[in-house]
Design an enzyme around this catalytic site. Sequence first.
Site, PDB file in Angstrom:
ATOM      1  N   LYS A 100       0.739  -1.134  -0.065  1.00 12.25           N
ATOM      2  CA  LYS A 100      -0.100  -0.001   0.048  1.00 12.25           C
ATOM      3  C   LYS A 100       0.983   1.161  -0.165  1.00 12.25           C
ATOM      4  CE  LYS A 100      -4.282   0.987   2.334  1.00 12.25           C
ATOM      5  NZ  LYS A 100      -5.168   0.693   3.635  1.00 12.25           N
TER       6      LYS A 100
HETATM    7  C1  E4P Z   1      -8.301   1.993   3.879  1.00 14.72           C
HETATM    8  O1  E4P Z   1      -7.873   0.978   3.736  1.00 14.72           O
HETATM    9  C2  E4P Z   1      -8.199   2.426   5.371  1.00 14.72           C
HETATM   10  O2  E4P Z   1      -7.618   1.595   6.009  1.00 14.72           O
HETATM   11  C3  E4P Z   1      -9.890   2.899   5.876  1.00 14.72           C
HETATM   12  O3  E4P Z   1     -10.744   2.503   5.000  1.00 14.72           O
HETATM   13  C4  E4P Z   1      -9.696   4.078   6.449  1.00 14.72           C
HETATM   14  O4  E4P Z   1     -11.032   3.991   7.118  1.00 14.72           O
HETATM   15  P1  E4P Z   1     -11.375   5.349   8.163  1.00 14.72           P
HETATM   16  O5  E4P Z   1     -11.499   6.470   7.432  1.00 14.72           O
HETATM   17  O6  E4P Z   1     -12.862   4.813   8.836  1.00 14.72           O
HETATM   18  O7  E4P Z   1     -10.356   5.224   9.148  1.00 14.72           O
END
Ligand code: E4P
Length: 280
Positions: A100
């Site tokens: 990522k």
């Molecule tokens: C994506 O992979 C992120 O981990 C995640 O969806 C972020 O979510 P949040 O905005 O609820 O922290």
Amino acid sequence: MIIIRIFIDSSKLDEISQAYDYGLLDGVTTNPSLIRAAVEEEKAKGGNIDIGEYINKILLLASGLPVSLEVIGIDSAQMIKEGKRLYKLFNPIAGNVYVKIPINPSIDEKSHKNFEGLKAIKVLSGEGIPINCTLIFTPEQALLAAKAGASFVSPFAGRIDDHIRQENNIEFKKTDYFPAYGEEKDGDILEDNGVISGIDLVAQIREIFDNYGISETKILAASIRNARQTREAALAGADIATLPMSVIGELLVHPKTAEGMRGFIKDIVPEYRDLLERRK
Ligand code: E4P
């Protein structure tokens, strides 16, 4: 048949294993904050954590399914180094690592490190390492990530909604529904640079990808906060939705479903029960 894939947005082993047992898991997304939550939970149970072993367990639980592991560097050289390290260390475990990479790792809006994410995506994907490009908040960021070779782009739907509400002094709870077709204030639909909601962001990316026949890069709707937003991500054409366990649990709930069950159970006649419960 191509149908939206459901990933779990979690680094907790019990949640990943539960989602896998339900038979609906298509992948896992982690990030440093989710890893932190898992590590703190493990430590609170009194144990020390071997993070390498812990990640191995996640990869094995999700064997055969993509698992995103995020870099922490904020320039391309460091992200490339970390991406290669993550892939070398962990991909041999179950062959399912996606690295990522943030679209733009700059922590200062005025800094000039804008292209560092793209550079890292280009180099790593060029070496055959599948990339999930994260922290996408505009359709053009998604387009550039796709051009650089990302396998997934992750628009953060919920956080765009948070941003629109914060900029307009609207109080909200994290799980509150935000209208896909926009929130009105003083007669105007609120927006962030032409994006009226997180779901609109997903829809705009879908439209652009379809305009140019981009199919190798999948749209992974992230930062999903409730069941209705999951439905709308599917309506908007997301290829994947990554959901926290709480939202996965919400997907099947309706008061009339429970009421219907209570009625059916109350109405069962003994003859019908005997027929169904008979051993042979
Ligand atoms: C994506 O992979 C992120 O981990 C995640 O969806 C972020 O979510 P949040 O905005 O609820 O922290």
